[in-house]
Design a protein around this motif. Structure first.
Motif, PDB file in Angstrom:
ATOM      1  N   ASN A 165      12.185  -6.164  -0.599  1.00 22.12           N
ATOM      2  CA  ASN A 165      10.972  -6.321  -1.416  1.00 22.12           C
ATOM      3  C   ASN A 165       9.747  -6.569  -0.535  1.00 22.12           C
ATOM      4  O   ASN A 165       8.662  -6.042  -0.798  1.00 22.12           O
ATOM      5  CB  ASN A 165      11.156  -7.482  -2.401  1.00 22.12           C
ATOM      6  N   ALA A 166       9.921  -7.365   0.510  1.00 20.49           N
ATOM      7  CA  ALA A 166       8.810  -7.618   1.432  1.00 20.49           C
ATOM      8  C   ALA A 166       8.431  -6.341   2.181  1.00 20.49           C
ATOM      9  O   ALA A 166       7.245  -6.068   2.403  1.00 20.49           O
ATOM     10  CB  ALA A 166       9.184  -8.725   2.410  1.00 20.49           C
ATOM     11  N   GLU A 167       9.448  -5.565   2.568  1.00 22.07           N
ATOM     12  CA  GLU A 167       9.161  -4.307   3.263  1.00 22.07           C
ATOM     13  C   GLU A 167       8.426  -3.333   2.346  1.00 22.07           C
ATOM     14  O   GLU A 167       7.515  -2.616   2.779  1.00 22.07           O
ATOM     15  CB  GLU A 167      10.470  -3.694   3.757  1.00 22.07           C
ATOM     16  N   TYR A 168       8.823  -3.312   1.083  1.00 23.78           N
ATOM     17  CA  TYR A 168       8.127  -2.454   0.110  1.00 23.78           C
ATOM     18  C   TYR A 168       6.661  -2.873  -0.022  1.00 23.78           C
ATOM     19  O   TYR A 168       5.761  -2.024  -0.042  1.00 23.78           O
ATOM     20  CB  TYR A 168       8.832  -2.540  -1.242  1.00 23.78           C
ATOM     21  N   ALA A 169       6.408  -4.186  -0.107  1.00 26.13           N
ATOM     22  CA  ALA A 169       5.035  -4.680  -0.195  1.00 26.13           C
ATOM     23  C   ALA A 169       4.249  -4.321   1.066  1.00 26.13           C
ATOM     24  O   ALA A 169       3.054  -4.009   1.003  1.00 26.13           O
ATOM     25  CB  ALA A 169       5.025  -6.185  -0.422  1.00 26.13           C
ATOM     26  N   GLY A 170       4.926  -4.359   2.224  1.00 25.55           N
ATOM     27  CA  GLY A 170       4.268  -3.957   3.460  1.00 25.55           C
ATOM     28  C   GLY A 170       3.890  -2.491   3.461  1.00 25.55           C
ATOM     29  O   GLY A 170       2.814  -2.110   3.960  1.00 25.55           O
ATOM     30  N   ASN A 171       4.759  -1.659   2.897  1.00 28.40           N
ATOM     31  CA  ASN A 171       4.430  -0.231   2.783  1.00 28.40           C
ATOM     32  C   ASN A 171       3.242  -0.009   1.855  1.00 28.40           C
ATOM     33  O   ASN A 171       2.396   0.878   2.108  1.00 28.40           O
ATOM     34  CB  ASN A 171       5.643   0.542   2.280  1.00 28.40           C
ATOM     35  N   GLN A 172       3.164  -0.784   0.786  1.00 32.20           N
ATOM     36  CA  GLN A 172       2.020  -0.673  -0.121  1.00 32.20           C
ATOM     37  C   GLN A 172       0.714  -1.026   0.599  1.00 32.20           C
ATOM     38  O   GLN A 172      -0.317  -0.374   0.401  1.00 32.20           O
ATOM     39  CB  GLN A 172       2.215  -1.593  -1.324  1.00 32.20           C
ATOM     40  N   TYR A 173       0.779  -2.054   1.418  1.00 29.34           N
ATOM     41  CA  TYR A 173      -0.410  -2.454   2.174  1.00 29.34           C
ATOM     42  C   TYR A 173      -0.820  -1.359   3.163  1.00 29.34           C
ATOM     43  O   TYR A 173      -2.006  -1.001   3.270  1.00 29.34           O
ATOM     44  CB  TYR A 173      -0.120  -3.754   2.911  1.00 29.34           C
ATOM     45  N   THR A 174       0.163  -0.794   3.866  1.00 31.06           N
ATOM     46  CA  THR A 174      -0.144   0.269   4.832  1.00 31.06           C
ATOM     47  C   THR A 174      -0.733   1.489   4.141  1.00 31.06           C
ATOM     48  O   THR A 174      -1.711   2.094   4.621  1.00 31.06           O
ATOM     49  CB  THR A 174       1.129   0.660   5.596  1.00 31.06           C
ATOM     50  N   GLN A 175      -0.171   1.857   2.995  1.00 28.30           N
ATOM     51  CA  GLN A 175      -0.672   3.026   2.274  1.00 28.30           C
ATOM     52  C   GLN A 175      -2.097   2.807   1.774  1.00 28.30           C
ATOM     53  O   GLN A 175      -2.918   3.745   1.791  1.00 28.30           O
ATOM     54  CB  GLN A 175       0.253   3.342   1.092  1.00 28.30           C
ATOM     55  N   SER A 176      -2.406   1.590   1.354  1.00 26.72           N
ATOM     56  CA  SER A 176      -3.779   1.333   0.881  1.00 26.72           C
ATOM     57  C   SER A 176      -4.789   1.492   2.009  1.00 26.72           C
ATOM     58  O   SER A 176      -5.941   1.882   1.770  1.00 26.72           O
ATOM     59  CB  SER A 176      -3.861  -0.069   0.277  1.00 26.72           C
ATOM     60  N   ARG A 177      -4.389   1.229   3.237  1.00 28.62           N
ATOM     61  CA  ARG A 177      -5.284   1.457   4.378  1.00 28.62           C
ATOM     62  C   ARG A 177      -5.464   2.955   4.622  1.00 28.62           C
ATOM     63  O   ARG A 177      -6.560   3.403   4.970  1.00 28.62           O
ATOM     64  CB  ARG A 177      -4.728   0.781   5.625  1.00 28.62           C
ATOM     65  N   TYR A 178      -4.392   3.723   4.437  1.00 29.81           N
ATOM     66  CA  TYR A 178      -4.505   5.173   4.610  1.00 29.81           C
ATOM     67  C   TYR A 178      -5.425   5.803   3.570  1.00 29.81           C
ATOM     68  O   TYR A 178      -5.967   6.893   3.792  1.00 29.81           O
ATOM     69  CB  TYR A 178      -3.123   5.823   4.517  1.00 29.81           C
ATOM     70  N   GLU A 179      -5.578   5.124   2.423  1.00 34.38           N
ATOM     71  CA  GLU A 179      -6.412   5.689   1.371  1.00 34.38           C
ATOM     72  C   GLU A 179      -7.886   5.777   1.765  1.00 34.38           C
ATOM     73  O   GLU A 179      -8.675   6.428   1.082  1.00 34.38           O
ATOM     74  CB  GLU A 179      -6.283   4.834   0.093  1.00 34.38           C
ATOM     75  N   LEU A 180      -8.279   5.148   2.864  1.00 36.09           N
ATOM     76  CA  LEU A 180      -9.660   5.248   3.334  1.00 36.09           C
ATOM     77  C   LEU A 180      -9.941   6.592   4.009  1.00 36.09           C
ATOM     78  O   LEU A 180     -11.092   6.984   4.153  1.00 36.09           O
ATOM     79  CB  LEU A 180      -9.964   4.114   4.322  1.00 36.09           C
ATOM     80  N   TYR A 181      -8.885   7.281   4.443  1.00 31.50           N
ATOM     81  CA  TYR A 181      -9.076   8.539   5.148  1.00 31.50           C
ATOM     82  C   TYR A 181      -9.382   9.670   4.171  1.00 31.50           C
ATOM     83  O   TYR A 181      -8.924   9.647   3.017  1.00 31.50           O
ATOM     84  CB  TYR A 181      -7.828   8.901   5.951  1.00 31.50           C
ATOM     85  N   PRO A 182     -10.110  10.705   4.596  1.00 35.65           N
ATOM     86  CA  PRO A 182     -10.305  11.895   3.753  1.00 35.65           C
ATOM     87  C   PRO A 182      -8.968  12.631   3.587  1.00 35.65           C
ATOM     88  O   PRO A 182      -8.090  12.560   4.456  1.00 35.65           O
ATOM     89  CB  PRO A 182     -11.308  12.745   4.542  1.00 35.65           C
ATOM     90  N   ASN A 183      -8.833  13.317   2.469  1.00 35.32           N
ATOM     91  CA  ASN A 183      -7.643  14.148   2.305  1.00 35.32           C
ATOM     92  C   ASN A 183      -7.963  15.573   2.752  1.00 35.32           C
ATOM     93  O   ASN A 183      -9.119  15.977   2.859  1.00 35.32           O
ATOM     94  CB  ASN A 183      -7.142  14.116   0.865  1.00 35.32           C
ATOM     95  N   LEU A 184      -6.955  16.346   3.009  1.00 30.97           N
ATOM     96  CA  LEU A 184      -7.097  17.744   3.425  1.00 30.97           C
ATOM     97  C   LEU A 184      -5.931  18.517   2.831  1.00 30.97           C
ATOM     98  O   LEU A 184      -4.769  18.189   3.080  1.00 30.97           O
ATOM     99  CB  LEU A 184      -7.102  17.877   4.940  1.00 30.97           C
ATOM    100  N   ASN A 185      -6.240  19.539   2.032  1.00 31.17           N
ATOM    101  CA  ASN A 185      -5.209  20.321   1.365  1.00 31.17           C
ATOM    102  C   ASN A 185      -5.528  21.805   1.506  1.00 31.17           C
ATOM    103  O   ASN A 185      -6.694  22.222   1.499  1.00 31.17           O
ATOM    104  CB  ASN A 185      -5.119  19.956  -0.125  1.00 31.17           C
ATOM    105  N   ALA A 186      -4.510  22.574   1.620  1.00 31.53           N
ATOM    106  CA  ALA A 186      -4.642  24.033   1.696  1.00 31.53           C
ATOM    107  C   ALA A 186      -3.616  24.652   0.767  1.00 31.53           C
ATOM    108  O   ALA A 186      -2.589  24.044   0.451  1.00 31.53           O
ATOM    109  CB  ALA A 186      -4.434  24.521   3.124  1.00 31.53           C
ATOM    110  N   GLY A 187      -3.923  25.854   0.303  1.00 27.52           N
ATOM    111  CA  GLY A 187      -2.988  26.499  -0.614  1.00 27.52           C
ATOM    112  C   GLY A 187      -3.286  27.969  -0.779  1.00 27.52           C
ATOM    113  O   GLY A 187      -4.269  28.508  -0.272  1.00 27.52           O
ATOM    114  N   SER A 188      -2.409  28.607  -1.506  1.00 24.48           N
ATOM    115  CA  SER A 188      -2.545  30.033  -1.772  1.00 24.48           C
ATOM    116  C   SER A 188      -1.899  30.338  -3.110  1.00 24.48           C
ATOM    117  O   SER A 188      -0.963  29.629  -3.529  1.00 24.48           O
ATOM    118  CB  SER A 188      -1.866  30.857  -0.662  1.00 24.48           C
TER     119      SER A 188
END
Length: 444
Positions: free
Chosen positions: A50-73
């Protein structure tokens, strides 16, 4: 050659005997038990996940500051009728359209929601880590209680064995007196029944030791419990000076116990929920940009090449998106009010944890003081009953006391010893709990 076979057999049996002796598991110390439990307990492992899951949530929230980049066809086949603008007629055609795109977006302002979310998730992660520490502490205290219960049962068993030896010696002496005609046969029969009762008491106490060992082995999650035993440490003399001031214990515990820290982190998390909810009432601004192109091929028609269309049909865009909340059925305002309620509830929970910890320390301190007073009183009682029992034995030896009165004196001595042993281990357990609340490791 006739002597070789017996020698080989004897050597083999000797080696096997040593091997079996080596297979006997070594007794476990209290430190061994606590370390093993902390390493193998499944509840602790689940709490850590459970603590590791909470740590992953914290790490992901920091990644949310970055721009996204998507490509498709995408590719589409179209069949149907259309107008031929050159020949001015309706024709049936089949066309293939392929699109390519690359896009990126990033928020510029969202009412500081992402920054507050990062801080909130960090608080949640720290609270989850403190929950793991609390579970480890509870497990260590439980293992200590089970360990001391075994020591109590073993010491009680040793006291019963000493009583059995004394009573058996008296039975043998009574037998000799009966044979000499000094005392009636009934005295010997009563002593023999007394020995039988002492033997039954020993059996019951041996069962208690076995069950206490099983309880500890199961708490350690041992797959094989046969042969499991614990070390019997030499305990220091108890003087009462081991008790520290109650206020010192409480002050340290309030500032350092993980359950308090976890509640404080959750209070911080709920306060950040208020800021996040307020941010939803503010405008949001985001930036986006992208590039795309396509290729179209119509059957039975002359089509430009893929390379030319890929180049000529290319397009790009850059833009800003502004969203202003005007009226959303009071959802944002209700969210802020609910977040404030969450803060109040978190404060209540923090106060409740402090109150509960204070009560636990007060109870442990009161129990320790009471146990020590009982320890001193029962120690004096044991000394008195031992002296009285020695006098009773002398009277019994010369025939001035019957077996019934002898049994009463022996029973009173055994009860006094039992009370003394119980008070001693009760005091030691409460003392270890208070030492633990001071941040000291649990040791015997």
């Amino acid at each position: 050659m006739k002597f070789i076979h017996p020698i080989l057999v004897s050597s083999f049996l000797l080696v096997v005997g040593f091997a079996k002796a080596d297979e006997t598991p070594a007794p476990w110390s209290l430190e061994d038990c606590i370390n093993h439990a902390l390493e193998h307990n499944l509840s602790i492992k689940q709490q850590s996940l459970n603590a590791e899951y909470a740590g992953n949530q914290y790490t992901q929230s920091r990644y949310e500051l970055y721009p996204n980049l998507n490509a498709g066809s995408s590719h589409r086949i179209t069949r149907g009728r259309t107008t031929d603008q050159v020949n001015l007629r309706i024709v049936d055609i089949t066309s293939n359209t392929t699109n390519f795109y690359v896009g990126s977006s990033t928020p510029l302002f969202e009412g500081f929601a992402r920054r507050n979310t990062i801080e909130r998730n960090q608080s949640d992660w720290q609270a989850a880590l403190k929950d793991v520490d609390r579970a480890r502490n509870d497990l260590a205290l439980n293992i200590t209680a089970l360990y001391l219960q075994i020591l109590f049962d073993k010491e009680l068993l040793e006291a019963a064995k000493r009583q059995y030896e004394v009573v058996e010696q008296q039975m043998q002496r009574t037998r000799r007196l009966v044979d000499a005609g000094s005392v009636p046969q009934g005295n010997y029969l009563e002593m023999r029944s007394l020995v039988a009762r002492e033997s039954l008491n020993i059996t019951q106490l041996e069962n208690s030791v076995a069950l206490s060992l099983l309880d500890l082995a199961q708490a350690l999650d041992l797959e094989v419990v046969e042969g499991f035993d614990i070390q019997e440490p030499v305990l220091d003399e108890l003087s009462g000076a081991e008790l520290v001031e109650r206020a010192d214990v409480l002050e340290y515990a309030i500032n350092n116990m993980p359950q308090i820290a976890a509640s404080e982190h959750r209070l911080s998390s709920s306060e950040l929920d208020v800021e996040i909810a307020k941010g939803r009432m503010l405008p949001t601004l985001s930036f986006e940009m992208g590039w795309g192109t396509n290729y179209v091929s119509v059957k039975d028609f002359e089509n430009p090449s893929f390379g030319n269309q890929f180049r000529d049909n290319a397009n790009s865009y850059v833009g800003l998106n502004l969203a202003i909340p005007v009226f959303n059925r009071f959802q944002a305002r209700t969210g802020v009010e609910n977040a404030h309620l969450g803060v109040k509830n978190a404060r209540f929970e923090l106060d409740r944890q402090k109150q509960q910890l204070r009560k636990e320390i007060q109870q442990a301190y009161a129990d320790a003081e009471a146990a020590f007073r009982q320890y001193l009183a029962s120690q004096t009682a044991v000394e008195s009953y031992q002296e009285s029992f020695r006098y009773t034995e002398k009277r019994f030896d010369v025939g001035l006391l019957n077996p019934v009165d002898y049994n009463v004196a022996k029973t009173e001595l055994m009860k006094a010893e039992s009370d003394f042993i119980q008070a001693k281990y009760s005091y030691i357990l409460r003392l270890k709990i208070l030492e633990f609340y001071q941040g000291n490791p649990i040791e015997l």
